[in-house]
Scaffold this motif. Structure first.
Motif, short mmCIF file in Angstrom:
data_model
loop_
_atom_site.label_atom_id
_atom_site.label_comp_id
_atom_site.label_asym_id
_atom_site.label_seq_id
_atom_site.Cartn_x
_atom_site.Cartn_y
_atom_site.Cartn_z
N PRO A 82 0.81 -1.22 0.00
CA PRO A 82 0.00 0.00 0.00
C PRO A 82 0.85 1.27 0.00
O PRO A 82 1.89 1.33 0.64
CB PRO A 82 -0.81 -0.11 1.30
N PRO A 83 0.38 2.28 -0.73
CA PRO A 83 1.10 3.57 -0.72
C PRO A 83 0.68 4.40 0.48
O PRO A 83 -0.36 4.15 1.10
CB PRO A 83 0.61 4.24 -2.01
N ASP A 84 1.49 5.37 0.83
CA ASP A 84 1.05 6.40 1.77
C ASP A 84 0.16 7.37 1.01
O ASP A 84 0.41 7.66 -0.17
CB ASP A 84 2.26 7.14 2.36
N VAL A 85 -0.87 7.86 1.67
CA VAL A 85 -1.80 8.79 1.03
C VAL A 85 -1.69 10.16 1.69
O VAL A 85 -1.75 10.28 2.92
CB VAL A 85 -3.25 8.28 1.14
N VAL A 86 -1.49 11.17 0.87
CA VAL A 86 -1.52 12.57 1.31
C VAL A 86 -2.74 13.20 0.67
O VAL A 86 -2.82 13.28 -0.56
CB VAL A 86 -0.24 13.32 0.89
N PHE A 87 -3.69 13.61 1.49
CA PHE A 87 -4.89 14.25 0.94
C PHE A 87 -4.58 15.70 0.59
O PHE A 87 -3.94 16.42 1.36
CB PHE A 87 -6.04 14.19 1.94
N VAL A 88 -5.04 16.11 -0.58
CA VAL A 88 -4.86 17.48 -1.06
C VAL A 88 -6.25 18.00 -1.44
O VAL A 88 -6.82 17.57 -2.44
CB VAL A 88 -3.91 17.54 -2.27
N THR A 89 -6.81 18.90 -0.65
CA THR A 89 -8.20 19.28 -0.83
C THR A 89 -8.43 20.74 -0.49
O THR A 89 -7.62 21.37 0.20
CB THR A 89 -9.10 18.40 0.07
#
Length: 251
Positions: A82-89
């Motif tokens: 699994p990748p790390d997720v960085v939310f950009v919103t």
């Protein structure tokens, strides 16, 4: 400090937002080197991309059609790598839910270059802490070789490459070949920090690689070969493995 590039996937339903993040990655390349694997317009497209190529980090919007960023993060977490997720919103109301999903970071648009660089640094730290330690001191330093009613101990550091042939694996040193009664898959798993897969049937010692060469241009069978230190033999790299080999060698 020489950092390995992070493999990045950008997911946003707005093309200008995707382009903006791509440009920001270029702006911080010297500080946080990356390789852009691709860009997707929603979570469905992103999952398709991740099925064929693993990413280290995904920069994901939250409000998207078809599959939003939150659902994408849930599904991505179930992948074998699994990748790390960085939310950009543009919305700050999802922060609690994002961190419940163990998101690496939460960036508000418009994203500043220094803030993105900090998020990628955080991803690096997370992945370092989660990565298995280099082969422990108690691990094997020798491979057992059975020859003529005797057992030889072959130092792992002397092996240039391991190649699967029929039901055996050949271990090549600068002096000669040895036959091992072990599987290539198990050897790769045990010595993943010392050996690099270059073909479905071959692992090369990272320390033995002295370069690469492209051959076969004239006859239409162009491919890359590994050049070895201490051996004139050249090892072909499969097209499937070349992107991972190129990245691992920092080319």
């Amino acid at each position: 400090m020489n950092l390995s590039p992070l493999r990045v996937l950008i997911v946003d339903d707005e093309a200008p937002a995707r382009s903006r993040l791509r440009d920001l990655l270029g702006d911080i390349e010297a500080e946080q080197p990356t390789v852009l694997l691709g860009m997707a317009a929603n979570g469905v497209e992103a999952m398709r991309l991740l099925e064929s190529e693993a990413a280290d980090v995904v920069l994901a919007d939250i409000r998207m059609p078809a599959m939003d960023g939150v659902e994408f993060a849930r599904r991505a977490a179930r992948l074998s790598d699994p990748p790390d997720v960085v939310f950009v919103t543009a919305y700050d109301g999802y922060a609690v839910e994002a961190f419940e999903l163990t998101a690496a970071d939460y960036l508000l648009k418009p994203v500043r270059a220094e803030r993105l660089a900090a998020a990628l640094a955080k991803v690096r730290a997370r992945r370092r802490s989660a990565a298995p330690a280099a082969e422990p001191a108690a691990g094997r330093r020798h491979l057992s070789v059975n020859e003529r009613n005797r057992t030889l101990l072959l130092p792992v550091v002397d092996v240039l490459y391991l190649r699967a042939e029929l039901k055996y694996v050949t271990a090549r040193t600068a002096e000669r070949d040895y036959l091992l009664d072990e599987s290539l898959v198990n050897l790769e798993r045990e010595f993943c920090h010392s050996f690099l897969r270059i073909h479905r049937n071959c692992l090369v010692a990272r320390a033995a690689v002295k370069g690469v060469e492209r051959v076969g241009e004239d006859d239409g069978d162009a491919h890359w070969q590994i050049l070895l230190a201490g051996c004139d033999e050249r090892l072909p790299v499969s097209r499937r493995q070349w992107p991972a080999v190129k990245q691992a060698l920092g080319l």
